[in-house]
Design a protein around this motif. Structure first.
Motif: not given
Length: 840
Positions: A499-505
């Protein structure tokens, strides 16, 4: 009867459903109106607009499918089945008799209402409903919605393999080792590995396919056995050339296929027969269809083998992931009607190990759900609604399941919940249902008393409580009974997905999936996941709905970490705008995220903003999954293009060929059923898996590109440092040069990407003021070509910026002006990149 535990369990299946409850300590299947253990999960709306569910509905379904061949039209359908596979989607089931649309949740609710109606002696308002382990959050929330529509007030969800293991474990003499649950249902497949120690069961890992089940077996019999017979004996070229007619023919023949499949589970040979006139419709020559096919086990192996092999391959992958072999297993538990097939039992024995056939695959999930329900407290709301306060109310405290042979039970009187008279002295006696053990009379009060009970090994122990006054008179009280399961205990269910999120690295600038700490696949639930140190990309002004941050939440399968977010299952977007914030949130502000997943996998998200000392909380609600046909077609096209790029770059491994074959098969399936929601969901699910493989293969060609980009970016940085740098920046550039030389030697892609990010970051710092100057000049020169939200304010800002440019400005002078200008632009004219996503 007042219940303290839920006690009712429902197996809401794709093709069949059942309800069980705890009676005298035993999980008991409640018979249907036709005295069967299960009902078909089928709904029919008759001409009188009445809704029928179960056997009568399934019979009507058969008539409709055959009658559709007469006009070769599917309009006017009034019977529906297999809607579990479209839970949580925008699929609509239109009934001509009632003149309305149903969604999957509404049809499922009708099945649940019917199951509830088989309970005649009490109202049922709390239930445990099983769901496939591979169900995503949207499908689970859709199941919860169906239960609410059916009138349940307290709903708990339980993964089907866990329920099956619980029912199996209670009767099994095997109390240690590894178990594999092979759950092949009507529409879904689940595999689960459990580690059992002294009867305590813990789920180790799960894997599944929401679009693999009995439906696929039926269609395989149609395509491999029935249609070849029809082609040989009838002229059907025009039917096969018309997608609509072909689907109507397959739907009608599927009924005969299902009957043959069931018969061949218990016989060596079966006949697929139809009387003349039963099959409506004619071939191209006007001849009526008639079936007379003899089916053997070798025919079934040929047709069903490839479908069952997909499920077995999932099990092999699961075992390999845990470094286990078939010989390591102590039990292989079969669940679901299709597992009666000798074909799959033989394949399992050859490829994994011999299955244990001691439990009924059709009822084990429902019984397991009831056993689990006997361990779950009914909600306080329902308790209060059902209390008879004229009776003495008592509270019973105990472990619902245990591997010990005694259990300590606490009893206390709830004076605040009792309106009747409570004698000065109250005695309680606990008696086991077999009458072989009794506690004797023990005085109890509002403080509480502990009583040690004796349990029968390997049983669900049922106890009765009777209260007495000091003269031996029986006192009216509730609740009057409780149960303790001895010999097996479910440690806890686990997360089926990361379970996670979309992020900009920060390092690469890529938008990727990141798993939240403590919410990794196979973590026990309930669980709490966190992600601290996220940053906003822009400022959020208070009261402004146009200013917002977005936290896209996803479920990722095994090895999802770092993959493109869109290749995972999207759950929902948490949107927080300026309207929700109490004050200005500056650009680059910290954001801390906490996600709570409860025992029933309901999700709550808390977002904390340290700068504002403010928390925003949101529940993850049910969302509708919608797949555009044109979008999916384009995704398949892009996947084919990615395969060609790999081949052009000289990558021609077996994995590439396998991926190419998978894409071709998915494209064929999509073209055959491009307007069917169930088929589109199946295609998308499998396409995502193949796209992840393509991404992995693409990384093998990444270094040459990255090497060139690193060199170009560093040369650009050196030039900028020469033009705008100082002693400090020169020292950093020299350090980066040394790191670059090392990376070029090792060819480490991960470190190379991080270094590229550092080089780019320093370049931006050195040149940012000039980029800001260029931005202001460009937008001033082309002022009239932009659709400003407030042109007067934009002109004022540009004039202010031009004035600053004439006075040798710093980044600090120009940056706020540019940010305000960007916020005055419509989204499609802003600089590229989603600045609402958080940076991590």
């Amino acid at each position: 009867m007042t219940r303290t535990k839920i006690d009712y369990g429902i197996d809401l299946g794709t093709t069949n459903s059942a309800i069980s409850r705890i009676e005298n300590g035993e999980a008991t299947i409640k018979k249907t109106d036709t005295l069967k253990d299960t009902i078909p999960s089928c709904v029919y709306i008759n001409k009188k607009k009445a809704i029928q569910v179960g056997d009568s509905a399934y019979n009507a379904l058969g008539r409709e499918k055959l009658f559709a061949m007469q006009s070769w039209s599917r309009e006017g359908d009034n019977s529906f089945i297999e809607f579990k596979r479209t839970m949580g989607t925008d699929k609509k089931y239109i009934t001509s008799n009632l003149g309305k649309e149903f969604n999957s949740e509404e049809l499922s609710a009708e099945v649940l209402k019917t199951l509830k109606s088989f309970i005649k002696d009490e109202n049922v308002n709390a239930v445990v409903i099983t769901v496939p382990a591979a169900f995503g959050n949207n499908q689970k929330e859709a199941t919860r919605e169906a239960a609410k529509l059916a009138g349940f007030n307290h709903i708990e969800l339980l993964q089907e393999p866990v329920a099956a293991a619980m029912a199996y474990g209670l009767d099994s003499k095997k109390k240690d080792g590894f178990w594999l649950v092979f759950d092949f249902g009507g529409g879904t497949f689940d595999a689960a590995i459990l580690k059992v120690e002294d009867g305590i069961m813990n789920v180790v890992d799960t894997e599944g396919d929401n679009y693999l089940g009995g439906k696929n077996l039926d269609l395989a019999i149609v395509d491999e056995i029935i249609l070849p017979y029809i082609k040989e004996n009838y002229e059907i070229n025009s039917i096969l050339a018309d997608d609509n007619k072909k689907q109507i023919l397959r739907d009608a023949m599927k009924l005969f296929a299902e009957t043959a499949k069931i018969e061949m589970s218990f016989k060596d040979e079966a006949n697929i027969l139809s009387d003349l006139g039963v099959i409506k419709g004619e071939d191209d020559n006007g001849e009526e269809f008639e079936l007379d096919i003899t089916v053997t086990q070798s025919d079934m192996e040929r047709a069903l083998g490839p479908i069952f092999q997909k499920a077995i391959d999932i099990c092999k992958k699961l075992l390999e992931r845990k470094n286990l072999k078939g010989s390591s297993l102590d039990s292989l538990i079969l669940v679901g009607g299709p597992t009666f097939s000798p074909v799959v039992r033989k394949m399992l024995e050859q490829q994994i190990c011999k299955p244990d056939t001691s439990v009924d695959p059709m009822t084990v999930v429902s019984k397991g759900a009831a056993l689990y329900a006997s361990t779950v407290e009914i909600s306080d709301q329902i308790k209060e609604q059902t209390r008879d306060k004229s009776k003495i109310q008592i509270e019973i405290g105990h472990e619902a399941s245990t591997v010990e042979l005694e259990e300590f039970v606490t009893l206390k009187i709830l004076t605040d919940k009792t309106e009747g008279t409570i004698p000065e002295k109250v005695l309680a006696e606990i008696t086991r249902s077999d009458k072989a053990w009794s506690s004797g009379k023990v005085e109890i009060n509002e403080i509480g008393e502990v009583i040690e009970t004796q349990l029968i090994e390997g049983k669900t122990n049922s106890f009765e409580i009777i209260l007495f006054d000091d003269k031996g008179n029986v006192l009216e009280s509730e609740p009057k009974e409780f149960t303790v399961i001895q010999g097996s205990k479910i440690g806890s269910a686990t997360l089926a997905y990361n379970f996670g999120i979309e992020i900009k690295k920060r390092e690469s600038g890529k938008i990727v999936f990141e798993t939240l700490k403590n919410l990794e696949k196979n973590k026990s639930i309930p669980a709490v996941g966190t992600r601290n140190g996220l940053r906003t990309q822009k400022q959020i002004r208070p009261g402004m709905e146009s200013d917002f941050i977005k936290i896209p939440i996803y479920e990722g399968e095994h090895e999802a970490e770092g993959t493109r977010a869109i290749h995972n299952n999207h759950v929902t977007d948490i949107i927080i705008s300026g309207a929700e914030l109490p004050a200005l949130l500056p650009q680059n502000s910290d954001v801390d995220l906490t996600v709570n997943v409860d025992r029933s996998e309901q999700i709550t998200v808390t977002v904390y903003f340290p700068y504002l000392d403010f928390s925003y909380e949101a529940n993850v609600e049910r969302t509708i999954s919608t797949i555009s046909t044109s979008w999916l077609s384009n995704e398949i096209r892009k996947a084919k293009g990615s395969i060609e790029e790999l081949k052009d770059e000289g990558v021609s491994t077996d994995k590439v060929q396998k991926a190419e074959t998978e894409i071709a098969d998915l494209e064929k399936k999509f073209e055959n059923n491009k307007n069917d929601v169930d088929s589109k969901q199946e295609v998308l699910t499998n396409l995502r898996k193949t796209l992840k493989t393509i991404d992995e293969l693409s990384e093998t060609t990444e270094w040459p590109k990255l090497e060139e980009e690193l060199k170009d970016e560093f040369y650009r940085l050196e030039k900028a440092n020469k033009d705008f740098g100082n002693e400090d920046s020169t020292q950093v550039v020299n350090q980066l040069k040394n790191q670059l030389e090392e990376v070029l030697k090792t060819q480490d892609i991960k470190i190379g990407k991080h270094l590229f990010s550092e080089i780019s970051s320093l370049f931006v710092q050195l040149t940012l003021v000039y980029q800001l100057i260029n931005f202001i000049r460009q937008h001033n020169q082309n002022f009239g070509s932009y659709h400003w939200k407030d042109s007067n304010r934009a002109r004022q800002l540009l004039n202010e910026g031009l004035q600053q440019i004439g006075e040798n400005p710093t980044t600090k002078d120009l940056h706020p002006i540019v940010i305000d200008l960007i916020n005055l632009l419509p989204n499609d004219e802003k600089p590229s990149g989603d600045d609402s996503v958080l940076v991590g």
